[in-house]
Every structure is written in structure tokens, then in C-alpha cells.
Design a protein around this motif. Structure first.
Motif, PDB file in Angstrom:
ATOM      1  N   SER C  53      34.309  48.336  37.319  1.00  0.00           N
ATOM      2  CA  SER C  53      35.417  48.002  36.554  1.00  0.00           C
ATOM      3  C   SER C  53      36.461  47.160  37.284  1.00  0.00           C
ATOM      4  N   GLN C  89      36.857  49.374  29.203  1.00  0.00           N
ATOM      5  CA  GLN C  89      36.196  50.782  29.057  1.00  0.00           C
ATOM      6  C   GLN C  89      37.321  51.659  28.136  1.00  0.00           C
ATOM      7  N   ASP C 171      33.151  46.201  29.547  1.00  0.00           N
ATOM      8  CA  ASP C 171      32.924  47.409  30.425  1.00  0.00           C
ATOM      9  C   ASP C 171      32.493  48.546  29.902  1.00  0.00           C
ATOM     10  N   GLU C 172      31.092  48.779  30.418  1.00  0.00           N
ATOM     11  CA  GLU C 172      30.441  50.105  29.472  1.00  0.00           C
ATOM     12  C   GLU C 172      30.655  50.031  27.989  1.00  0.00           C
TER      13      GLU C 172
HETATM   14 MG   LIG Z   1      34.255  51.686  35.463  1.00  0.00          MG
END
Ligand SMILES: [Mg+2]
Ligand SMILES: Nc1ncnc2c1ncn2[C@@H]1O[C@H](COP(=O)(O)OP(=O)(O)OP(=O)(O)O)[C@@H](O)[C@H]1O
Lengths: 373, 398, 265
Positions: C53, C89, C171-172
Motif C-alpha cells: 500500500s 484498500q 489496492d487489494e
Molecule cells: Mg496494504
């Protein structure tokens, strides 16, 4: 009522309290959503030494001068909180507690010093502790109106930016917004909202003026715009209501009355606001449970019917059904609910059978459960 | 005993009594609950006062303690609805209760010796005039007796529950697993806070109780990592604030309670600035010292990464490396000079080459990343969490 | 760790050079170099706390690095702030905030709308289209607090889509979503690639890296390896990524690809 508002003093006080309610309700909404409810408390307590210093330096009790002092002290307090949180292992709550109480203590010391001066004209400062709405003058209200309107204008102009940094600050930064600056601006608006109310409700209760209207409004809507408008509305209602009430009833101080009115609004909102309110939640939970129970009885009936394959119209005793559930659920209510939906019918005294639709529904449910297994 | 000494004694006792439960509030991130409780006990005090018509009756203590617990329960109930955030719940509950108290006073207490100022602000200077007289013997100031009793209560409670409190503070979940009842411990602590707050309000007023509960333990927490030390040090710093506040007030002829809060604030400020390891001064000093070693390690790691890569010539040339690291030329030259002097690198044909020692240091710098920040027992929570986060596979999430 | 120079630089979407980032005095990224060619789909893979991140945020300009540079489409980052679409995220968003899904997606247009102006009908339309693309057109009026995890992720992707950028950083996005949502999201990413966009995804499921991505960056505080999945995504590199830092890596055995199973360090 008309006669009441003809009273000049009351008109001024009600106007001031209403104005204050509107401004702190609107600006407080952002504070509450950004988890700054308690920062509001710290700022309002911390304003006390600012007021005292402003008076010491200028010897003036002009509302604008004292508000300026209060705002500077409030700002300093915010800065102190941020410094403690970022530069030490003391967490947000501890930093707020320290700043709040120490600034307030300093304010108290300064007030006692002022009291002892020969030109003790400080009597006016005392009212910042608990507020004294009845002492509001036209000048005070005018100052509140001008500053409050300015703050609301800033809020309107930067509305979408403020909204974005409140819900997802990193995304705001990613699209190029000056997040730090906007954050500072928004916190400054909170300081302003607090400062203009100190004279009316006092440093101890001011934080409630910021948080309570927003907390009540949040329950009624899931949109920011309506929430802010509603919070302002609640603020006005409580402000004017409290001012009028305390002028009718003897020995009913304005600040606490307004705060209690707001607390009442919060309580009512928590209970009955549609969708979120606790009463509705309980109602829905009850409904849900009844549906689940009815479904269970439906499946029981189906299981019984399977044992009498030759005769699907065969009625089954309610007592059997009750026994199947071991008294855990209200079988009669469930059967009646099924009957209402046309899924079951009564075949005789205390005997029930599934309808064709009921059988279909039972099969459907069994299939459904199978898929998930 | 002269009133002067007596006032200081009371100040010390109040401060120590406040610092003990305050330590746990600070560590458990509940500091503002003390603020809420100290405001919210007002209606309890008022109602009890109407009943017994005395400010020093034990009934007041009990009523206020109940109100304090009620506050905590209300805040938790509001939180459980999940309709409000926790901080908003706190900010709603105590102004409401406080308002009820103020209304009760102004409606029904006309003429009686109880006004909001007294509760909120206290007046320590008057405390010695209210004597405890038993069978004609003057045993001293009532406030001294009552606060000593409260102090003893706190000491006993905390010693008896020390293990449980410590565990519940460091790791709530584990405490529950081990069979301690964190909820019971929690409410006992809150009861402690309430009783202390009400006992202290006559002396220092309800808002400044917060200063004594939070500031000295917070300062102690900046000075030590051991819970027992923080507890004792918090008491000591609190006592010092009490005495210091008294003399400050005498010097400037101002409010004693306010001065105590100011001195407590100064003590905290002192710790914030000058705590040996955690203070701002120490941080600055460390950063200045580390600036060079940090830069040196960065340079070494940079060289390590580009050793024997196609771009090595471009990345490791003595006169271009600053561009890649985005440092100023002068700063880079100085870092290189220091690293050369330490025999961590050498120049070969204009290129910077790691020596064996330099390579080792770079490799170690990369490996040891997780092994710093060794804190004492009170740092354990953060450390454990970080360790948990590094287990891959998605099993542990924050 | 290849680096384009001169003319070839035009083909890089993102160039990260010698990037070191520290939150305190401890670097969480150490001298990271990585270049991402235009038009590729790249996965960033590494253990929790590896700095994935942080790298993403550095590329967006949200974090000021201690050292190093970032270039976007061959221009310095400072000139390109806001030109990279971003899916954060999920945890950084206040899901209790009173706003609707459509309004949230509209925030992706704020940069185009600019100061002082309000988003209008056109922006709302773009947002609706984006919601359509990610398959939750019907949820536009819902409060964001009432979305499931998968729906939240779809909404965030929709918001990135309305940014109309050339580069997408996610992010994810597949964290904790079910199979249909994963499918839908990957479909949208494929669409973006077909349009020639560059897509960079922080990804935690090692089993699907080969299936979804052309390139991969193995990150653990530093760049362990980067390049085409075929070349660098192997046992040895994975061990170096997950192994040195912790004792054990347990990977869910979903599609059992024998080469890269449980890596022990
Ligand atoms: Mg992360
Ligand atoms: N704001 C911050 N302040 C201090 N340290 C931070 C901050 N954000 C991240 N860190 C630390 O930096 C390191 C890298 O964090 P980062 O969030 O980049 O990891 P990640 O690879 O994205 O992990 P995850 O898989 O858990 O999302 C971690 O050790 C984390 O604790």
C-alpha cells in the motif's frame, strides 16, 4: 405567543439561540461524522483562557474581541492535541483530556485574577462558564449572525471537497485536493461554531450544541445534504424552544434547557427514526422471526403430509406440530400467518393441512437449502 | 495543623487518589470517560444533597458513584445501538446529565449552599474550615479524612486487582479467555473513578479532577514502560502538581484548583519535551544523529541493489548517484566521505563499490527491519499486533 | 529492474527509481526500483506489511518519500497528481458516512468538475454508466453503509472508472470478495487492458497471479523481483519474498499449482 415575541429581550434571545442552533447544527454535522465530537468539547473548554486573555489585553467586552480570543485559544488547543497525538505515545483521548482540563484550569486562574482587579468589570466574563442567554444584546446577535453566515458560506462553497475528505481523505489527496488545508479549514469552522455559542450556553455545555443536532439528524437520513439541513433545523427548534421556555418558567437557565431539548430530540430520533430507529429495528426483527417460524411450521406440515402420502388433504393436529417444535415457537400464530398467505388451511377443529401453494413453497425451500449444502 | 499544611495535604491526597485509577484510564484509552463521569455525577450529588442536606455525607459518595456507573452504562448502551460513534455517545450523555444537575440546582436549591460553581470549580482554600468533630475533639478537616478514605479504597482495589487490571489493560481478549471477567474489572474501575471524582469535586471541582486523573499518569507513561512504575510515578507527579499548584496559587493569589491543573499541565509538558527517550528533544537529537547513519545505510543499500546489474554504471557513479537518491550534491558528497572513512565503500574508476563490511551492513539493514522498537511491557500490545500482521496468507487482518 | 532511457521511456506508464519511504525513522520501502510498461496488467505481491500500500500511495503522491523519484507517463509525479485512477484498500473509508453509492462514484469526477462547481447531469450519467459496467447499476441510490463487501469493491472500481485515467492503481480489490464478484472485477480489468490502459493491482491470492496478470512485482520492503509472470513468479523468488521475514507461509490450496506451494523460510 405573539405577545411573547413582542418582548424585545426575548426576541433577541430567541433569535440568538435559534441562530446558534442553526450554525452549530450545520457545522457540527461534519465534526460528528469526522469523529471530532470530543474535540468540540476540548475546544469549548479551552476557549475560556482565550476569553480572559482577550479581555486582559483589550479591556473590551465587545463580543467580536472575546470571540477572537476564544477562537485563538481553541485553535491552539487543537494544535496541542495534534502535537501530543503525533509526537508521543499518548492517544487521542488522553491528549483531549489533558488539553481540555489544563486550558480550563488556566482559564479559571485568569478569571480569579481578573476578579481581584479594582476595575472588576469582569462580571461579564463569568457568563462564559455556564452561558447567559438572557444577557444577549442586539450587538452580540449581530456578531453571531455575521460570523455564522460567513462560516456557512464557506461550507457551501467547499461543500463537495469537505464531503470527500470526510469520507475518504486519501482518495481526495489522490485526485489532487489539498487535503491538509481543507482539513484545517473544516476544523476552523468547528472552532467558529463553538466560539459563537459560548456566550449563550457556556463552555461546559457547548459541545452538546455541536454534537446533538447532528446525532439526531443522522438517524433520519442517509444523505449528507438533508442531514446537515435537518441538524440545522433541530438546532433552531431546540434553541428557540429552550429560550422561550426558560423565559416563561422561572429559574430555568437557558443553556441546560436547550441541551435537554436537544437530548430529547436525539432520544426520540434514536427510537423512532424510520429505517434506523430502534423501534423499527425491533419491529423488523419480530417480523423476521415470525417469517422464519412460519417457514419452519410449513416444513413440519410438509413432513407430516409425506407420512400420509396417500392423502395429501389429511389434516394434522396442531398439538403434534407444537410437539415437533418443543414449544420453542408460536405454532398457532405461524399457522394463521400461513393461512393468511394461502399456504395452509384449517381442515377441522385444531387440524391443519397444506394447500397446493404451500406444498410448492415447501419443495422450493427444500431445493434452496439443498443448493446451499 | 495549620490550614496551610492541611490544604497542601489534601491536595496531595486528592492528586494521588486521582492518579491511580487515572493510569488505567490513560492506558485503556478511556481518558475522556473521566471527563464524562466528573460532569455527569452532578445530578447524583444534587439529589443526594436534597436528601441529606450535607455536602460531606457518605450518601453523596454513593449516589455519585451510582450516577457515574449510570453514565458509563448509558454511553455503552448508546454505543451498542451502533447508531452513533463512541465519541459522539460520550459527548451526548454527559452534557445531558450535567444539564439535569444544573436545572435541579437552579429550580430547587435556591438559597441552599450548593451552587454550580462550587461543584464545577471547587475551592480548596475553604476545605480546612469544615472540621470533623467527634465527641468534642477536632480530628482535622473533613475533606482530608474523606479523601484519605478514598485513596485507601483505590490503593486496596488496585493492589487486589492488580493482575486482573494489568491483563485487562494490556489485552482485553486474553483476559476474557483466561477467565478474568474484564467487564467486572471494568465496572469496578469505573466505580473507583466515580467515587474519586465526587470526593475530589469539593476540593478541586469536577473539571479539574480530569486534569489530575489524566495529566500526571500520562506524563509518567512517557517516562516509563512498566505499569507499576507508571502507577507510582503518576502518583508522585500528581502530588508534586498538587503542592506546586498550591504555591503557584499563593504566589499569584489565584484559584488553587486552577493552578493545580496548570502545574499538572506543565509537568506533562515537561515530560513531553524532555522525557529521556520519548521526549521531543530526545526525538530531535536522535533524528539528527541518525540522519547520517540513516543516509549512509540508504546509500549502501542502494549500491547493494545495483551491484552487478546492467545499470550499475549509471546508478553507482560517484558523481551521479545523488540524482538517483534525490539528494543534494553536497549532502551526497558528505555521506560518501563518511562511508569511505568508515571503510564501507571505495571508489573504483569513478564508481562506488561496497567493501565487504559495507555489504554486510546493507544486508543487515534490510533484514533487521522488524526487530527494533523493543518496548517494555506496555509497548507489548503494539509489538504483538505488528508481529501478527506479518503472517502472510491473509489469516490475520487488522 | 530494467530502466528505459531516451526514446524508449515513452513506453513506461510508471517508473519508480530508488524509492525509500519511512513513516518513522524506519524505512518500510528500501530503495525500490520498478518500471511498469504501458498497457500491461501487473500484480504487486508480498506479505502483510511489505509496503504494498505504501508503494501505491507513493506512486499517487500521497506520501513524500525520503529518497527517490516517481515518474508517470514519463513526466514528474508533481505534474501528474490526480491523473492516476485509484481504488483504495476498503478499510480506509468511513462506511458509516451518509452518502449514496452514486454520489460516492461521482466523487471520481471531482477533478474534472473543479473548484466551486457542482457535479451535474453529465457526471451523474458517467457514474451510472460506471456502475453499470461493474454490475451494480441497481444500487445507485443505496447508502454506502448498506453494501456487502463485494459491492463495496465494485463501487470503488466504478469510482476509479469515472476518473477516466490511463493508469489504474488498485489496492487489494479482490480482498474478501466472492467468486462472481471476482469474476466481474477481473472482467472489467480485462476491458481496461483492451482499451490500452495500464492496470496495477495489489494482489494477495498467489494462485491466480498467473491467470490474471502479465507482469508481477514481488515486494517485501525492497523489490525482490519484477518482470513477466512467466519469468519471475517462481518458487525461489516467492521464498525470498515471504521467507526472510517470517517463519511460515501457508497458502490456501485452491487450484493446487505444485510449483509454488507452501514456502518455508
Ligand atoms: Mg496494504
Ligand atoms: N501511517 C503509518 N504510520 C506508521 N507506519 C505505517 C503507516 N502506514 C503503514 N505503516 C507501516 O508500514 C509498513 C508497510 O505498510 P503497508 O500498509 O504499506 O503494507 P501492505 O503491504 O500494504 O500490508 P497489507 O497486506 O497488510 O495491506 C507496515 O509495517 C506498517 O505498519
Amino acid at each position: 405567543m405573539t405577545a411573547l415575541f413582542a418582548d424585545h429581550t426575548l426576541r433577541v434571545v430567541a433569535l440568538g439561540a435559534g441562530l446558534l442552533g442553526a450554525v452549530s447544527g450545520a457545522l457540527g454535522s461534519f465534526a460528528m461524522l469526522r469523529r471530532q465530537s470530543l474535540l468540540g468539547d476540548a475546544i469549548s473548554h479551552a476557549a475560556l483562557p482565550g476569553i480572559a486573555v482577550a479581555f486582559m489585553l483589550t479591556r473590551s467586552k465587545a463580543p467580536v474581541v472575546l470571540m477572537l480570543g476564544a477562537a485563538l485559544a481553541g485553535w491552539l488547543a487543537t494544535l496541542a492535541v495534534m502535537t501530543i497525538v503525533t509526537r508521543s505515545r499518548i492517544k487521542y483521548d488522553g491528549a483531549l483530556g489533558i488539553v481540555l482540563s489544563v486550558f480550563f484550569g488556566l482559564g479559571l486562574v485568569l478569571l480569579t485574577l481578573l476578579q481581584k482587579r479594582p476595575d472588576a468589570s469582569q462580571a461579564g466574563l463569568d457568563r462564559y462558564l455556564f452561558g447567559q442567554a438572557a444577557a444577549l444584546l442586539v450587538d452580540d446577535v449581530r456578531a453571531m449572525a455575521i460570523i455564522g453566515a460567513g462560516a456557512l458560506a464557506v461550507l457551501a462553497v467547499l461543500w463537495k471537497e469537505f464531503k470527500l475528505i470526510s469520507v475518504d481523505a486519501d482518495f481526495g489527496a489522490a485526485i489532487g485536493l489539498p487535503v491538509r488545508l481543507l482539513d484545517t479549514a473544516l476544523t476552523s469552522l468547528l472552532v467558529i461554531a463553538i466560539v459563537i455559542g459560548l456566550q449563550t450556553v457556556g463552555v461546559v455545555l457547548m459541545s452538546a450544541m455541536v454534537v446533538a443536532p447532528a446525532a439526531a439528524a443522522r438517524q433520519w437520513t442517509n444523505r449528507l445534504g438533508p442531514m446537515v439541513a435537518l441538524a440545522a433545523g433541530f438546532g433552531v427548534v431546540a434553541g428557540v424552544g429552550g429560550a422561550v421556555l426558560s423565559s416563561i418558567v422561572a429559574r430555568l437557565p437557558t443553556g441546560p434547557t436547550i441541551v435537554l431539548a436537544l437530548s430529547g430530540l436525539v432520544l426520540v430520533s434514536l427510537l423512532i427514526a424510520p429505517a434506523r430507529g430502534l423501534a423499527w429495528r425491533a419491529l423488523r426483527r419480530g417480523q423476521h422471526r415470525r417469517t422464519v417460524e412460519a417457514d419452519a411450521v410449513l416444513l413440519d406440515l410438509y413432513a407430516l403430509a409425506l407420512q400420509h402420502e396417500e392423502d395429501l388433504e389429511h389434516g394434522h393436529d396442531e398439538a403434534v406440530l407444537r410437539a415437533m417444535r418443543g414449544g420453542q415457537i408460536n405454532v398457532r400464530r405461524s399457522l394463521e400467518k400461513l393461512a393468511q398467505a394461502g399456504l395452509a388451511r384449517r381442515t377441522g377443529h385444531g387440524r391443519w393441512a397444506l394447500s397446493a401453494a404451500g406444498r410448492a413453497r415447501a419443495l422450493e425451500q427444500i431445493d434452496h437449502a439443498g443448493e446451499h449444502a | 495543623m495549620s490550614p496551610q499544611i492541611e490544604v497542601q495535604l489534601i491536595a496531595v491526597v486528592v492528586a494521588v487518589a486521582a492518579a491511580l485509577p487515572g493510569t488505567f484510564l490513560v492506558l485503556r484509552r478511556l481518558a475522556l470517560v473521566s471527563d464524562a463521569i466528573s460532569h455527569a455525577i452532578l445530578p447524583g450529588i444534587v439529589v443526594a444533597f436534597f436528601l441529606v442536606e450535607s455536602l460531606s455525607s457518605p450518601v453523596l459518595l454513593i449516589a455519585a458513584a451510582m450516577t457515574g456507573l449510570l453514565t458509563v452504562v448509558l454511553i455503552e448502551l448508546l454505543g451498542q445501538t451502533r447508531l452513533l460513534k463512541e465519541d459522539a455517545s460520550i459527548a451526548l450523555v454527559f452534557p445531558a446529565l450535567f444539564s439535569v444537575g444544573v436545572l435541579l440546582i437552579s429550580r430547587y436549591a435556591g438559597g441552599v449552599h450548593l451552587d454550580v460553581d462550587a461543584v464545577l470549580l471547587g475551592e480548596l482554600a475553604f476545605a480546612p474550615f469544615d472540621r470533623l468533630v467527634v465527641a468534642g475533639h477536632d480530628l482535622g478537616a473533613k475533606a482530608l479524612w474523606s479523601m484519605t478514605a478514598i485513596l485507601l479504597l483505590n490503593v486496596v482495589l488496585i493492589s487486589v486487582l492488580y493482575k486482573e487490571l494489568k491483563l485487562a489493560t494490556l489485552d482485553r481478549e486474553q483476559a476474557a479467555v483466561l477467565g478474568f471477567a474484564p467487564a467486572t474489572v471494568h465496572y469496578l474501575l469505573m466505580g473507583c473513578v466515580s467515587i474519586t471524582a465526587v470526593g475530589a469535586f469539593q476540593a478541586v471541582g469536577s473539571i479539574l479532577v480530569v486534569a489530575l486523573m489524566i495529566a500526571p499518569p500520562a506524563a509518567a507513561y512517557l517516562l516509563s514502560d512498566r505499569l507499576s512504575v507508571v502507577l507510582i510515578l503518576g502518583g508522585v507527579l500528581g502530588a508534586a502538581s498538587g503542592v506546586g499548584g498550591y504555591w503557584l496559587a499563593r504566589g499569584i493569589d489565584g484559584s488553587i484548583a486552577g493552578s493545580m491543573a496548570v502545574v499538572a499541565g506543565l509537568v506533562f509538558l515537561g515530560a513531553l519535551l524532555f522525557a529521556p527517550q520519548r521526549g521531543l528533544a530526545a526525538q530531535l537529537h536522535r533524528r539528527a544523529r541518525q540522519r547520517w547513519s540513516f543516509a549512509e545505510r540508504m546509500l549502501l543499500v542502494h549500491l547493494l541493489h545495483h551491484e552487478r546489474t546492467p545499470s550499475a554504471a549509471e546508478e553507482t557513479a560517484g558523481h551521479t548517484v545523488h540524482r538517483h537518491l534525490r539528494w543534494s550534491e553536497r549532502f551526497t558528497a558528505e555521506v560518501i566521505r563518511r562511508a569511505e572513512a568508515g571503510e564501507l565503500l571505495r571508489r573504483e574508476a569513478g564508481l562506488l563499490q561496497l567493501t565487504e563490511r559495507g555489504r554486510q551492513i546493507a544486508q543487515r539493514a534490510l533484514l533487521e527491519l522488524d526487530e527494533r522498537d523493543g518496548l517494555g511491557e506496555l509497548g507489548g500490545r503494539d509489538r504483538r499486533r505488528r508481529a501478527g500482521r506479518t503472517i502472510p496468507g491473509g489469516a490475520v487482518e487488522e | 529492474m530494467s530502466r528505459g532511457l531516451g526514446d524508449r521511456a515513452r513506453s513506461w506508464a510508471i517508473e519508480v527509481e530508488d524509492l525509500t519511504v519511512a513513516y518513522t525513522d524506519k524505512p518500510v520501502l528500501w530503495d525500490v526500483d520498478v518500471s511498469i510498461p504501458r498497457g500491461t496488467r501487473m500484480a504487486i505481491v508480498g506479505p502483510n506489511g511489505a509496503g504494498k500500500s505504501t508503494l501505491v500511495k507513493s506512486i499517487l503522491g500521497l506520501i513524500r518519500p525520503v529518497a527517490g523519484t516517481v515518474r508517470i507517463l514519463s513526466r514528474p509525479l508533481d505534474e501528474m497528481i490526480g491523473q492516476v485512477a485509484y481504488v483504495p484498500q476498503r478499510s480506509q473509508i468511513d462506511w458509516d458516512f451518509p452518502t449514496s453509492v452514486l454520489d460516492m462514484v461521482v466523487t471520481g469526477t471531482y477533478r474534472r468538475v473543479g473548484w466551486l462547481r457542482r457535479p451535474g447531469a453529465r457526471e451523474k450519467e458517467q457514474a451510472s454508466d460506471a456502475l453499470e459496467k461493474v454490475g451494480i447499476a441497481a444500487l445507485g441510490r443505496r447508502p454506502i453503509g448498506q453494501l456487502s463487501g463485494g459491492q463495496q469493491q465494485r463501487m470503488l472500481l466504478a469510482r476509479a472508472l469515472v476518473q477516466q485515467a490511463d493508469i489504474y492503481l488498485l489496492d487489494e480489490p479482490l480482498q474478501g470478495v466472492d467468486a462472481p464478484t471476482e469474476h466481474a472485477l477481473i472482467g472489467v480489468l480485462g476491458m481496461l487492458r483492451d482499451e490500452g490502459k495500464t492496470v496495477v493491482v495489489v494482489h494477495h491470492d498467489l494462485q491466480t497471479v498467473e491467470e490474471y496478470f502479465d507482469r508481477v512485482l514481488l515486494l517485501n520492503v525492497r523489490n525482490i523481483a519484477d518482470g513477466p509472470v512467466r519469468e519471475v513468479f517462481h518458487d525461489e523468488n516467492l521464498r525470498r519474498t515471504y521467507g526472510g521475514r517470517v517463519g511460515l507461509v501457508s497458502r490456501p490450496q485452491r487450484r493446487g499449482s505444485p510449483g509454488i506451494d507452501a514456502v518455508k523460510g
